[in-house]
Design a protein around this motif. Structure first.
Motif, PDB file in Angstrom:
ATOM      1  N   GLY A   1      53.654  42.272  31.717  1.00 26.69           N
ATOM      2  CA  GLY A   1      53.734  40.659  31.709  1.00 26.69           C
ATOM      3  C   GLY A   1      53.046  39.658  31.646  1.00 26.69           C
ATOM      4  O   GLY A   1      52.348  40.958  30.505  1.00 26.69           O
ATOM      5  N   ALA A   2      52.716  39.519  32.116  1.00 25.07           N
ATOM      6  CA  ALA A   2      51.207  38.290  31.385  1.00 25.07           C
ATOM      7  C   ALA A   2      50.082  39.752  32.739  1.00 25.07           C
ATOM      8  O   ALA A   2      48.920  38.983  32.942  1.00 25.07           O
ATOM      9  CB  ALA A   2      50.935  37.567  32.182  1.00 25.07           C
ATOM     10  N   GLY A   3      50.029  40.461  32.881  1.00 23.11           N
ATOM     11  CA  GLY A   3      49.010  41.393  34.451  1.00 23.11           C
ATOM     12  C   GLY A   3      49.130  43.028  33.459  1.00 23.11           C
ATOM     13  O   GLY A   3      49.439  42.956  32.611  1.00 23.11           O
ATOM     14  N   LEU A   4      48.007  43.243  34.384  1.00 23.37           N
ATOM     15  CA  LEU A   4      47.572  44.975  34.804  1.00 23.37           C
ATOM     16  C   LEU A   4      47.572  45.321  35.961  1.00 23.37           C
ATOM     17  O   LEU A   4      46.897  44.867  36.583  1.00 23.37           O
ATOM     18  CB  LEU A   4      46.718  44.436  33.675  1.00 23.37           C
ATOM     19  N   ILE A   5      48.032  46.903  35.834  1.00 25.12           N
ATOM     20  CA  ILE A   5      48.209  47.406  36.981  1.00 25.12           C
ATOM     21  C   ILE A   5      47.044  48.869  36.278  1.00 25.12           C
ATOM     22  O   ILE A   5      47.038  49.208  35.813  1.00 25.12           O
ATOM     23  CB  ILE A   5      49.621  48.153  37.620  1.00 25.12           C
ATOM     24  N   ARG A   6      46.089  48.593  37.671  1.00 22.47           N
ATOM     25  CA  ARG A   6      44.887  49.862  37.548  1.00 22.47           C
ATOM     26  C   ARG A   6      44.790  50.948  38.238  1.00 22.47           C
ATOM     27  O   ARG A   6      45.136  50.235  40.046  1.00 22.47           O
ATOM     28  CB  ARG A   6      43.666  49.404  37.158  1.00 22.47           C
ATOM     29  N   ALA A   7      44.679  51.817  38.517  1.00 24.66           N
ATOM     30  CA  ALA A   7      45.003  52.853  39.655  1.00 24.66           C
ATOM     31  C   ALA A   7      44.102  54.095  39.003  1.00 24.66           C
ATOM     32  O   ALA A   7      43.956  54.447  37.748  1.00 24.66           O
ATOM     33  CB  ALA A   7      45.726  53.541  40.062  1.00 24.66           C
TER      34      ALA A   7
ATOM     35  N   ALA B   1      41.328  53.967  44.088  1.00 23.52           N
ATOM     36  CA  ALA B   1      41.833  52.737  44.190  1.00 23.52           C
ATOM     37  C   ALA B   1      42.415  52.901  43.359  1.00 23.52           C
ATOM     38  O   ALA B   1      43.698  52.441  42.505  1.00 23.52           O
ATOM     39  CB  ALA B   1      40.118  52.575  43.115  1.00 23.52           C
ATOM     40  N   LEU B   2      42.877  50.528  43.770  1.00 23.34           N
ATOM     41  CA  LEU B   2      44.515  50.453  42.921  1.00 23.34           C
ATOM     42  C   LEU B   2      44.092  49.226  42.578  1.00 23.34           C
ATOM     43  O   LEU B   2      44.230  48.910  43.900  1.00 23.34           O
ATOM     44  CB  LEU B   2      45.889  50.847  44.045  1.00 23.34           C
TER      45      LEU B   2
ATOM     46  N   ALA C   1      41.495  35.368  34.692  1.00 28.05           N
ATOM     47  CA  ALA C   1      41.986  35.487  35.136  1.00 28.05           C
ATOM     48  C   ALA C   1      41.841  35.897  37.233  1.00 28.05           C
ATOM     49  O   ALA C   1      40.944  35.600  37.492  1.00 28.05           O
ATOM     50  CB  ALA C   1      41.774  36.920  35.344  1.00 28.05           C
ATOM     51  N   LEU C   2      42.965  35.997  37.943  1.00 31.83           N
ATOM     52  CA  LEU C   2      42.892  36.597  38.631  1.00 31.83           C
ATOM     53  C   LEU C   2      43.250  38.272  39.709  1.00 31.83           C
ATOM     54  O   LEU C   2      43.922  38.494  38.401  1.00 31.83           O
ATOM     55  CB  LEU C   2      44.241  36.090  39.372  1.00 31.83           C
ATOM     56  N   TYR C   3      42.994  38.433  40.511  1.00 30.99           N
ATOM     57  CA  TYR C   3      42.813  40.351  40.306  1.00 30.99           C
ATOM     58  C   TYR C   3      42.379  40.472  41.873  1.00 30.99           C
ATOM     59  O   TYR C   3      42.276  39.409  42.829  1.00 30.99           O
ATOM     60  CB  TYR C   3      41.004  40.424  39.823  1.00 30.99           C
ATOM     61  N   ALA C   4      43.336  41.767  42.110  1.00 28.68           N
ATOM     62  CA  ALA C   4      43.344  42.419  43.497  1.00 28.68           C
ATOM     63  C   ALA C   4      42.925  43.893  43.382  1.00 28.68           C
ATOM     64  O   ALA C   4      43.757  44.280  42.403  1.00 28.68           O
ATOM     65  CB  ALA C   4      44.367  41.912  44.351  1.00 28.68           C
ATOM     66  N   THR C   5      42.018  44.080  44.404  1.00 25.92           N
ATOM     67  CA  THR C   5      41.707  45.302  44.329  1.00 25.92           C
ATOM     68  C   THR C   5      41.638  46.157  45.724  1.00 25.92           C
ATOM     69  O   THR C   5      40.814  45.157  46.498  1.00 25.92           O
ATOM     70  CB  THR C   5      40.008  45.787  43.667  1.00 25.92           C
ATOM     71  N   VAL C   6      41.684  47.487  45.820  1.00 23.21           N
ATOM     72  CA  VAL C   6      41.599  47.783  47.087  1.00 23.21           C
ATOM     73  C   VAL C   6      41.554  49.433  46.763  1.00 23.21           C
ATOM     74  O   VAL C   6      42.108  50.241  45.698  1.00 23.21           O
ATOM     75  CB  VAL C   6      42.930  47.883  48.562  1.00 23.21           C
ATOM     76  N   ALA C   7      40.359  49.891  47.625  1.00 21.12           N
ATOM     77  CA  ALA C   7      40.005  51.381  47.342  1.00 21.12           C
ATOM     78  C   ALA C   7      39.362  51.898  48.756  1.00 21.12           C
ATOM     79  O   ALA C   7      39.403  51.219  49.937  1.00 21.12           O
ATOM     80  CB  ALA C   7      39.182  51.389  46.612  1.00 21.12           C
ATOM     81  N   ARG C   8      39.326  53.230  49.024  1.00 24.26           N
ATOM     82  CA  ARG C   8      39.419  54.375  49.985  1.00 24.26           C
ATOM     83  C   ARG C   8      38.771  55.182  49.537  1.00 24.26           C
ATOM     84  O   ARG C   8      39.266  56.087  48.576  1.00 24.26           O
ATOM     85  CB  ARG C   8      40.915  54.377  50.924  1.00 24.26           C
TER      86      ARG C   8
END
Length: 387
Positions: A296-302, A328-329, A340-347
């Motif tokens: 949709g209006a978003g984008l998943i990144r990994a 990372a996701l 844009a709003l964004y959220a990222t988590v990584a290990r």
């Protein structure tokens, strides 16, 4: 009235654009070191130590910046352009247009391509950022970039005092660039008058290039760069960082895949190699696999990235090479074309003494090699506005 008349003539001959990005995030980082020594009658295992930090940061999705760029049409297909781009820290306002360290160039372009002078991205860095779903920003930045940033190469991302040449854009999808950056060190003739100080003869030079092909959903590029990072004239030694990388992406529509392989060598060249005490080369090898999925209006990144350091130590057979991997996701939700709003988590998981983090504070080590770096975790939640 005279000033207005001059301004009117200038605007008729050229175009000038003010542009920028303001990116703010709540970011958190935590890194854990562990005592891997076994407890016995003489030693008590000290467990683990976690260091953490939570900040209001910037540049979690795109680097915050403020810039000016302009082009003047000289006729006959010839154009002159300038680009001045400053980093800004909008979280505290401490850094503004006091330096154009992100980019400061003037160029001449035409059917022959473009000749660009000044401070600019190096060819080898382009592959690290273009083929990273996270664009080497925030906690999702791939380990290839993190490792290269950790070895003290000042010309890894950008090179100052450079001359760059870019191929024209009408080559059926083929593109490329070459760059040479001057060391700007003083030369002495006779050489015996050279001051006996480190890093004052060749340090600062960069030479590199990048060539690729982009057509439809495919983009693939090969890069090479050589940075002189240290020298000692009278000892006859020169320290260099040589980087080779190959990156590619393919857009299938529902998903876009990314990949990169990189090899960096830290080496010391001797005019006369000593019989004992010569510094061994260190090889940094890394790879990246990534994906983006429009929703949709978003984008998943990994992405998944990994790296290993081969220290090439002579007469050492039982030492394992330091290595690390990172997962990372993230998700980006576009409120508009600019916001844009964004959220990222990584290990990051480290092994054999590697100490790479997602950002924030370095691993705790008491200075006695008791604690070994293990995991590093972080997240970014933010908003980005471009203009």
């Amino acid at each position: 009235m005279a000033a207005l008349a001059v301004a009117g003539v200038a605007s008729a001959q050229s175009s000038v654009t003010l542009f920028g990005v303001v990116d703010a995030s709540i970011s958190s980082y935590s890194s854990t070191s562990r005592d891997l020594n076994a407890s016995n009658s003489f030693y008590r295992n000290q467990g683990s130590v976690k260091v953490s930090r939570t900040v209001l940061g910037n540049s979690g999705y795109n680097s915050s910046r403020l810039g000016f760029r302009g082009t003047e049409d000289l006729g006959g297909g010839l154009a002159a352009s300038f680009w001045l781009e400053a980093p800004i820290t909008n979280d505290d306002g401490a850094t503004g247009v006091s330096t154009f360290a992100r980019r400061s160039t003037v160029s001449l372009s035409g059917g022959f391509g473009e000749v660009r002078l000044g401070r600019d991205y190096t060819p080898t860095f382009w592959n690290d950022t273009v083929f990273d779903p996270f664009g080497t920003n925030g906690v999702g930045t791939n380990l290839i970039s993190t490792a290269n940033n950790s070895i003290g190469n000042q010309s890894y991302v950008r090179a100052s005092n450079s001359i760059g040449y870019f191929l024209p854009p009408n080559l059926g999808g083929f593109y490329g660039q070459v760059m040479y950056a001057f060391s700007e060190q003083t030369k002495y003739d006779q050489g015996t008058y050279t001051p006996n100080k480190p890093d004052n003869s060749r340090t600062g030079r960069y030479i590199g290039g990048r060539f690729g092909y982009a057509n439809g959903p495919l983009d693939i590029a090969l890069g090479y760069g050589n940075s002189t990072v240290g020298d000692q004239y009278y000892a006859g030694i020169t320290d260099a960082v040589k980087t080779f990388n190959l990156g590619a992406s393919y857009d299938f529509g529902p998903v876009k895949l990314f990949g990169e392989y990189s090899r960096t060598k830290e080496s010391r060249d001797y005019e006369i190699t000593p019989i004992v005490g010569a510094l061994s080369d260190t090889d940094l090898t890394g790879y990246l696999l990534g994906v983006t999925v429009p929703v949709g209006a978003g984008l998943i990144r990994a992405s998944y990235s990994a790296g290993k350091a081969d220290e090439n130590l002579p007469f050492v057979s039982n030492r394992r090479d330091p290595k690390a991997n990172k997962l990372a996701l993230g998700y980006v939700h576009n409120l508009s074309k600019r916001t844009a709003l964004y959220a990222t988590v990584a290990r990051v998981s480290n092994k054999n003494g590697a100490a790479l983090t997602v950002g924030g504070p370095a691993f705790y080590n008491a200075g006695t090699s008791v604690f070994t770096p293990k995991t590093s975790t972080g997240y970014d939640f933010g908003i980005r506005h471009a203009f």
